[in-house]
Every structure is written in C-alpha cells, then in structure tokens.
Motif scaffolding. Sequence first.
Motif, PDB file in Angstrom:
ATOM      1  N   ILE A 162     -56.583   2.720 -10.404  1.00  0.00           N
ATOM      2  CA  ILE A 162     -56.608   4.013 -11.075  1.00  0.00           C
ATOM      3  C   ILE A 162     -55.217   4.632 -11.029  1.00  0.00           C
ATOM      4  O   ILE A 162     -54.352   4.203 -10.257  1.00  0.00           O
ATOM      5  N   ALA A 163     -55.008   5.631 -11.874  1.00  0.00           N
ATOM      6  CA  ALA A 163     -53.755   6.384 -11.893  1.00  0.00           C
ATOM      7  C   ALA A 163     -54.069   7.853 -11.643  1.00  0.00           C
ATOM      8  O   ALA A 163     -55.021   8.398 -12.215  1.00  0.00           O
ATOM      9  N   VAL A 164     -53.269   8.474 -10.788  1.00  0.00           N
ATOM     10  CA  VAL A 164     -53.451   9.872 -10.423  1.00  0.00           C
ATOM     11  C   VAL A 164     -52.074  10.528 -10.396  1.00  0.00           C
ATOM     12  O   VAL A 164     -51.069   9.865 -10.113  1.00  0.00           O
ATOM     13  N   ALA A 165     -52.010  11.819 -10.697  1.00  0.00           N
ATOM     14  CA  ALA A 165     -50.746  12.551 -10.637  1.00  0.00           C
ATOM     15  C   ALA A 165     -50.858  13.686  -9.626  1.00  0.00           C
ATOM     16  O   ALA A 165     -51.957  14.126  -9.278  1.00  0.00           O
ATOM     17  N   ALA A 166     -49.712  14.149  -9.166  1.00  0.00           N
ATOM     18  CA  ALA A 166     -49.681  15.237  -8.188  1.00  0.00           C
ATOM     19  C   ALA A 166     -48.393  16.022  -8.355  1.00  0.00           C
ATOM     20  O   ALA A 166     -47.450  15.574  -9.011  1.00  0.00           O
ATOM     21  N   HIS A 167     -48.358  17.213  -7.763  1.00  0.00           N
ATOM     22  CA  HIS A 167     -47.103  17.968  -7.707  1.00  0.00           C
ATOM     23  C   HIS A 167     -47.094  18.798  -6.435  1.00  0.00           C
ATOM     24  O   HIS A 167     -48.144  19.153  -5.904  1.00  0.00           O
ATOM     25  N   PRO A 168     -45.916  19.125  -5.914  1.00  0.00           N
ATOM     26  CA  PRO A 168     -45.826  19.786  -4.611  1.00  0.00           C
ATOM     27  C   PRO A 168     -45.884  21.297  -4.640  1.00  0.00           C
ATOM     28  O   PRO A 168     -45.834  21.929  -3.576  1.00  0.00           O
ATOM     29  N   GLY A 169     -45.982  21.908  -5.842  1.00  0.00           N
ATOM     30  CA  GLY A 169     -45.885  23.357  -5.907  1.00  0.00           C
ATOM     31  C   GLY A 169     -44.456  23.795  -5.655  1.00  0.00           C
ATOM     32  O   GLY A 169     -43.505  23.098  -6.019  1.00  0.00           O
ATOM     33  N   LEU A 170     -44.293  24.948  -5.033  1.00  0.00           N
ATOM     34  CA  LEU A 170     -42.962  25.406  -4.643  1.00  0.00           C
ATOM     35  C   LEU A 170     -42.755  25.046  -3.181  1.00  0.00           C
ATOM     36  O   LEU A 170     -43.264  25.717  -2.283  1.00  0.00           O
ATOM     37  N   ALA A 171     -42.047  23.972  -2.952  1.00  0.00           N
ATOM     38  CA  ALA A 171     -41.849  23.468  -1.595  1.00  0.00           C
ATOM     39  C   ALA A 171     -40.385  23.152  -1.358  1.00  0.00           C
ATOM     40  O   ALA A 171     -39.629  22.882  -2.300  1.00  0.00           O
ATOM     41  N   ARG A 172     -39.991  23.175  -0.106  1.00  0.00           N
ATOM     42  CA  ARG A 172     -38.617  22.812   0.246  1.00  0.00           C
ATOM     43  C   ARG A 172     -38.407  21.319   0.003  1.00  0.00           C
ATOM     44  O   ARG A 172     -39.232  20.502   0.391  1.00  0.00           O
ATOM     45  N   SER A 173     -37.325  20.979  -0.653  1.00  0.00           N
ATOM     46  CA  SER A 173     -36.994  19.579  -0.886  1.00  0.00           C
ATOM     47  C   SER A 173     -35.487  19.486  -1.031  1.00  0.00           C
ATOM     48  O   SER A 173     -34.773  20.481  -0.917  1.00  0.00           O
ATOM     49  N   ASP A 174     -35.012  18.278  -1.307  1.00  0.00           N
ATOM     50  CA  ASP A 174     -33.570  18.095  -1.463  1.00  0.00           C
ATOM     51  C   ASP A 174     -33.170  17.967  -2.931  1.00  0.00           C
ATOM     52  O   ASP A 174     -32.062  17.564  -3.243  1.00  0.00           O
ATOM     53  N   LEU A 175     -34.067  18.328  -3.858  1.00  0.00           N
ATOM     54  CA  LEU A 175     -33.747  18.225  -5.278  1.00  0.00           C
ATOM     55  C   LEU A 175     -32.626  19.164  -5.696  1.00  0.00           C
ATOM     56  O   LEU A 175     -31.993  18.975  -6.725  1.00  0.00           O
ATOM     57  N   SER A 176     -32.385  20.200  -4.883  1.00  0.00           N
ATOM     58  CA  SER A 176     -31.355  21.171  -5.234  1.00  0.00           C
ATOM     59  C   SER A 176     -29.949  20.713  -4.851  1.00  0.00           C
ATOM     60  O   SER A 176     -28.983  21.459  -5.021  1.00  0.00           O
ATOM     61  N   ARG A 177     -29.817  19.475  -4.372  1.00  0.00           N
ATOM     62  CA  ARG A 177     -28.510  19.028  -3.883  1.00  0.00           C
ATOM     63  C   ARG A 177     -27.457  19.004  -4.992  1.00  0.00           C
ATOM     64  O   ARG A 177     -26.249  19.120  -4.712  1.00  0.00           O
ATOM     65  N   ASN A 178     -27.885  18.846  -6.257  1.00  0.00           N
ATOM     66  CA  ASN A 178     -26.946  18.831  -7.372  1.00  0.00           C
ATOM     67  C   ASN A 178     -26.898  20.159  -8.125  1.00  0.00           C
ATOM     68  O   ASN A 178     -26.284  20.241  -9.190  1.00  0.00           O
ATOM     69  N   ALA A 179     -27.545  21.179  -7.573  1.00  0.00           N
ATOM     70  CA  ALA A 179     -27.648  22.456  -8.281  1.00  0.00           C
ATOM     71  C   ALA A 179     -26.305  23.184  -8.330  1.00  0.00           C
ATOM     72  O   ALA A 179     -25.436  23.001  -7.479  1.00  0.00           O
ATOM     73  N   SER A 180     -26.182  24.042  -9.334  1.00  0.00           N
ATOM     74  CA  SER A 180     -24.988  24.872  -9.457  1.00  0.00           C
ATOM     75  C   SER A 180     -25.023  25.973  -8.413  1.00  0.00           C
ATOM     76  O   SER A 180     -26.049  26.205  -7.756  1.00  0.00           O
ATOM     77  N   ARG A 181     -23.926  26.685  -8.273  1.00  0.00           N
ATOM     78  CA  ARG A 181     -23.870  27.783  -7.303  1.00  0.00           C
ATOM     79  C   ARG A 181     -24.919  28.839  -7.629  1.00  0.00           C
ATOM     80  O   ARG A 181     -25.589  29.368  -6.747  1.00  0.00           O
ATOM     81  N   ARG A 182     -25.072  29.145  -8.930  1.00  0.00           N
ATOM     82  CA  ARG A 182     -26.064  30.148  -9.336  1.00  0.00           C
ATOM     83  C   ARG A 182     -27.472  29.667  -9.008  1.00  0.00           C
ATOM     84  O   ARG A 182     -28.312  30.443  -8.530  1.00  0.00           O
ATOM     85  N   GLU A 183     -27.757  28.389  -9.259  1.00  0.00           N
ATOM     86  CA  GLU A 183     -29.090  27.852  -8.970  1.00  0.00           C
ATOM     87  C   GLU A 183     -29.372  27.843  -7.478  1.00  0.00           C
ATOM     88  O   GLU A 183     -30.489  28.161  -7.044  1.00  0.00           O
ATOM     89  N   ARG A 184     -28.366  27.515  -6.675  1.00  0.00           N
ATOM     90  CA  ARG A 184     -28.573  27.542  -5.219  1.00  0.00           C
ATOM     91  C   ARG A 184     -28.857  28.964  -4.739  1.00  0.00           C
ATOM     92  O   ARG A 184     -29.642  29.171  -3.814  1.00  0.00           O
ATOM     93  N   ALA A 185     -28.226  29.952  -5.374  1.00  0.00           N
ATOM     94  CA  ALA A 185     -28.489  31.351  -5.023  1.00  0.00           C
ATOM     95  C   ALA A 185     -29.943  31.711  -5.339  1.00  0.00           C
ATOM     96  O   ALA A 185     -30.609  32.421  -4.570  1.00  0.00           O
ATOM     97  N   LEU A 186     -30.437  31.196  -6.470  1.00  0.00           N
ATOM     98  CA  LEU A 186     -31.837  31.442  -6.828  1.00  0.00           C
ATOM     99  C   LEU A 186     -32.773  30.817  -5.808  1.00  0.00           C
ATOM    100  O   LEU A 186     -33.771  31.437  -5.406  1.00  0.00           O
ATOM    101  N   PHE A 187     -32.465  29.613  -5.367  1.00  0.00           N
ATOM    102  CA  PHE A 187     -33.313  28.953  -4.370  1.00  0.00           C
ATOM    103  C   PHE A 187     -33.338  29.744  -3.058  1.00  0.00           C
ATOM    104  O   PHE A 187     -34.360  29.799  -2.381  1.00  0.00           O
ATOM    105  N   ARG A 188     -32.211  30.362  -2.714  1.00  0.00           N
ATOM    106  CA  ARG A 188     -32.186  31.176  -1.494  1.00  0.00           C
ATOM    107  C   ARG A 188     -33.099  32.393  -1.635  1.00  0.00           C
ATOM    108  O   ARG A 188     -33.757  32.798  -0.674  1.00  0.00           O
ATOM    109  N   VAL A 189     -33.154  32.961  -2.825  1.00  0.00           N
ATOM    110  CA  VAL A 189     -34.039  34.103  -3.070  1.00  0.00           C
ATOM    111  C   VAL A 189     -35.502  33.666  -2.959  1.00  0.00           C
ATOM    112  O   VAL A 189     -36.349  34.396  -2.432  1.00  0.00           O
ATOM    113  N   LEU A 190     -35.795  32.467  -3.445  1.00  0.00           N
ATOM    114  CA  LEU A 190     -37.167  31.960  -3.426  1.00  0.00           C
ATOM    115  C   LEU A 190     -37.599  31.444  -2.060  1.00  0.00           C
ATOM    116  O   LEU A 190     -38.791  31.229  -1.824  1.00  0.00           O
TER     117      LEU A 190
END
Length: 309
Positions: free
Chosen positions: A209-237
């Motif tokens: 079978i095939a199933v999909a999932a998502h983590p919601g709003l969770a801490r991860s390392d996907l922001s490692r390539n984010a811009s300075r503005r995007e990293r600021a947004l992540f800090r707010v969140l």
Amino acid sequence: MKRATPTRDRQPWTIDDAPDQSGRTVVVTGSNTGIGYETASALAGRGAHVVLAVRDDERGRAAATRMRARHPRAAVSVQRLDLSSLASIRAAAEQIAADHPQVSVLVNNAGVAHSPRAFTEDGLERIFGTNHLGHFALTGLLLPSLLDTPGSRVVTVSALAHRQVEDIDFDDLRRVDDYDPWTVYGESKLANLLFTRELTGRLSGTNTIAVAAHPGLARSDLSRNASRRERALFRVLAPILQTTAMGALPTCRAATDPTLGGGEFLGPRRRGIRGAPVVEEPGVAARDDRTARRLWSISEALTDVVYPV
C-alpha cells in the motif's frame, strides 16, 4: 488518494502504539538528521532493521551510532543515496535490493527547501528533482522488493506547503522563466501527494500500500538554506513549533498502523499543525486524478523508470 474524514482517536497515538517491527526492513531517506532521523530511530526502537539512506556516509554512520546509543539493540545500516543523481539512485536501489531481498517499508522523507536556483546532476530543477522525481525513481526501482514482501508499504512525506499551490507548472519544470523557492517547494510537496494517489490505485490487489504523511509545524533542518528574512520568520514561529520527534509521529504511524488500508494522509490532529497523528484530508489540488496521471507520465519520462504496476 483515499478520501478520508479526519479521525478523532480516543487516545492520542504514540510510538508505543506501533506494533513490534522485528523482522521488518525499513528504508528511510534523509535519515541522518531532523524528522528522518527521529523516524528511523523510533522504528529501530520498535525492532525494525533500519537502512539509513543518506547522501553523506560519514553523517549516516554518526547517526547510526547515536541510534544505537538510544536503542542498544537497534539494527541499523547505512546506504549512500544522493536523490539529486539518477545514477546514485539506481546504484543505491541495486545495493539495497541485494542486501535486503524483502523491503517492508520505504519512507520517502528526504527533502530540499529554500534553495537558490540549482539543478540536479541530470539537469532537473533541484527542489522538484529531489523531493519528487528522486523519490519517484527510488520507489519504482525498489518496488519489486516491496511487492515480494507481505504487508509492505510506501510512505511519502509531504508538507502543509502543498496547500499553498493550486497546480504544478508542467510547462516549465526546469524553472527557466521564473523561480520562487517557496512555490517550487509547494509544488514538490503537492507532487508527493499526487504520486501517492496514483500509486495507491496502481497497487490495488497487491501486498503493498501507499500512504502519505506530513509533520505539521515542527522543528527540522529544512531551513538550513533559508534566507536571512526566512530565518527571522522561523524564529518568530519557534514558540508554536512542535518537537522534531512529534513531527515524526505521522510518518511513524503511516509506516506501522495495521488499520491503514492505503491512500491515507496523516498529520497532526490540531488543525494539521500540532499534536498526535490522525488521518486528514489533503488539499483539493492533491485529489485531482487527471493531474496525478499526468505527473506520473512525465515522471516516468524524466527518470526513465517504468513501474511494474
């Protein structure tokens, strides 16, 4: 993908609810860090032999060492896999199949986000090429091993970002005319769900079978390539982000829950943002069969991987 009404479990699902995974081989992409690491570690703790399919061997071995420290009896191995290279994907799939004739679960977890315009080794746009096309190719190449394994499943990790786009720009997948990393990421996550939808139909009548999932709003390392503005947004969140371990629970449930029949989409119970995993409804664009079939056909052409189903 199966149409589903969000579930309201009487008791929140935890990893302790996962059945014993002894004797099962689980391949998790992007599992040396973040949600992939927590997913692999949790499943190893439930007895599975976990294959860490990662781009960096050294980081993979370090992750395996951490898992064994957490779970002394954990069975963990490392397989090099670069999802931005079709040659690497083919080599990894061949080695995994040789080492593990039966694969119980493939977790398509690895992802790229917030990346400046870049291309894969094969000339594909990097975010879409890695997040969707790389996993499409890997799944197709490992599918014979999955089909030979009773009760096997393919779990593909999407994201809330799939709701921010209404379609996939099939006419410009290389993003020659326009490039916005948020849009491309959203399209890649929409593609993950359309892929699961089409694969679910193709697997009808098989042991898989095939199933999909998502983590919601969770801490991860996907922001490692984010811009300075995007990293600021992540800090707010940051105050509303759930832990990486909690973000991994929807994937863990998708990989182990015996009540799932295929085609479900799991995410956090509180508005898809936080909490224990439940079955929820994906966005409207993710339920379009015509787009799912078109994506499948284009994916086969771009990867030169044709599925046996």
